[in-house]
Write a protein that holds these residues in place. Structure first.
Motif, PDB file in Angstrom:
ATOM      1  N   TYR A  80       0.881   5.356   8.330  1.00  0.00           N
ATOM      2  CA  TYR A  80       0.115   4.699   7.142  1.00  0.00           C
ATOM      3  C   TYR A  80       0.149   3.219   7.371  1.00  0.00           C
ATOM      4  CZ  TYR A  80       0.497   9.023   4.736  1.00  0.00           C
ATOM      5  OH  TYR A  80       0.324  10.273   4.091  1.00  0.00           O
ATOM      6  N   GLN A 133      -0.305  -0.115   4.756  1.00  0.00           N
ATOM      7  CA  GLN A 133      -0.247  -0.521   3.537  1.00  0.00           C
ATOM      8  C   GLN A 133      -0.393  -2.146   3.216  1.00  0.00           C
ATOM      9  OE1 GLN A 133       3.433  -0.276   1.386  1.00  0.00           O
ATOM     10  NE2 GLN A 133       2.368   0.276  -0.440  1.00  0.00           N
ATOM     11  N   GLY A 179      -0.508  -4.900  -2.532  1.00  0.00           N
ATOM     12  CA  GLY A 179      -0.915  -4.434  -3.764  1.00  0.00           C
ATOM     13  C   GLY A 179      -1.749  -3.138  -3.811  1.00  0.00           C
ATOM     14  N   LYS A 180      -1.609  -2.580  -2.726  1.00  0.00           N
ATOM     15  CA  LYS A 180      -2.156  -1.138  -2.656  1.00  0.00           C
ATOM     16  C   LYS A 180      -1.207  -0.240  -2.088  1.00  0.00           C
ATOM     17  CE  LYS A 180      -6.792  -3.185  -1.092  1.00  0.00           C
ATOM     18  NZ  LYS A 180      -7.832  -3.200  -0.169  1.00  0.00           N
ATOM     19  N   GLY A 181      -1.923   1.090  -2.302  1.00  0.00           N
ATOM     20  CA  GLY A 181      -1.021   2.152  -1.883  1.00  0.00           C
ATOM     21  C   GLY A 181      -0.947   2.273  -0.320  1.00  0.00           C
ATOM     22  N   PRO A 182      -0.254   3.186   0.156  1.00  0.00           N
ATOM     23  CA  PRO A 182      -0.339   3.436   1.619  1.00  0.00           C
ATOM     24  C   PRO A 182      -1.601   4.250   1.925  1.00  0.00           C
ATOM     25  CG  PRO A 182       1.736   4.003   0.943  1.00  0.00           C
ATOM     26  CD  PRO A 182       0.920   3.926  -0.295  1.00  0.00           C
ATOM     27  N   PHE A 194       4.048   2.135   8.087  1.00  0.00           N
ATOM     28  CA  PHE A 194       4.828   3.018   7.934  1.00  0.00           C
ATOM     29  C   PHE A 194       4.695   4.074   8.808  1.00  0.00           C
ATOM     30  CE2 PHE A 194       7.037   1.064   4.312  1.00  0.00           C
ATOM     31  CZ  PHE A 194       6.168   0.444   3.702  1.00  0.00           C
TER      32      PHE A 194
END
Lengths: 113, 113
Positions: free
Chosen positions: B36, B38, B41-44, B89
């Motif tokens: 992922y 990221q 300020g954002k999601g993965p 990640f």
């Protein structure tokens, strides 16, 4: 909607107060997950829902944390009597089938003061 | 228990160079792995995945390599661009077991123009 929507995007609360975080998954996604991300850390699993099955609550850190998913769609994560260590970004994800094709929301940044 | 870790917490590369981000995992039963990205300020965001019956998978400018013998996963980004700057990640899951995605701490990639 087109993606996973979380609200609020930011929440500041006083220690000891209860908070509710909301997640709107992608329509038709049967699985929904909650993760917690502390500053500079990886994602910590909290709970997941899959269809009508009993949720897997194995990641909830204490009995102050609870979550529900109504009608197989919207989910709320509730933290009671918040503590400063609860400060983190709470991420929600959904997937069309369990554990495949996750889509994450942008998260709710919770700050407990 | 499972653990997913990264060899380097930060990585800086020159624009145009190739990047390699490494990840070690400890659960030999994990059979599905995901990378992922990221941004702040954002999601993965899903980049690429690989199942344990494969040792290599290629996407657009990205390649994931899996070495089950040493329980090692890597993400290669070709011709790194400034837009690739983010935290990366790796995540693992044993789809026949605990059924949860486990995430590492992440590597912050900085692309120098």
């Amino acid at each position: 909607g087109a993606g996973v929507s979380q609200s609020p995007s930011n929440k500041v609360t006083e220690k000891g107060k209860d908070v509710e975080l909301r997640c709107d998954p992608i329509s038709g996604h049967t699985a929904l997950y909650w993760y917690r991300q502390s500053l500079g850390q990886g994602l910590e699993f909290l709970i997941y829902f899959q269809g009508n099955s009993a949720p897997d609550k194995s990641g909830l850190p204490s009995d102050r944390f609870s979550a529900e998913r109504t009608g197989g769609s919207v989910s709320t994560l509730t933290i009671q009597r918040t503590q400063q260590e609860d400060s983190a970004v709470y991420l929600c994800a959904s997937s069309p089938v369990l554990n495949y094709g996750y889509t994450f929301g942008s998260g709710t940044r919770l700050t407990v003061v | 228990g499972e653990s997913v870790g990264l060899h380097l917490p930060t990585l800086s590369v020159q624009e145009g160079d190739n990047s390699i981000i490494n990840c070690a995992y400890s659960n030999s039963a994990s059979d599905y792995f995901i990378w992922y990205k990221q941004e702040s300020g954002k999601g993965p965001q899903f980049i690429i995945d690989i199942r344990s019956n494969m040792d290599k998978r290629q996407g657009q400018r990205v390649t994931v390599l899996l070495n089950k013998t040493v329980k090692h996963l890597s993400l290669q980004i070709a011709a790194t661009q400034p837009g690739d700057s983010a935290v990366y990640f790796c995540a693992e899951i044993d789809q026949t077991g605990a059924n949860n995605l486990f995430f590492g701490t992440g590597t912050r990639l900085t692309v120098i123009p």
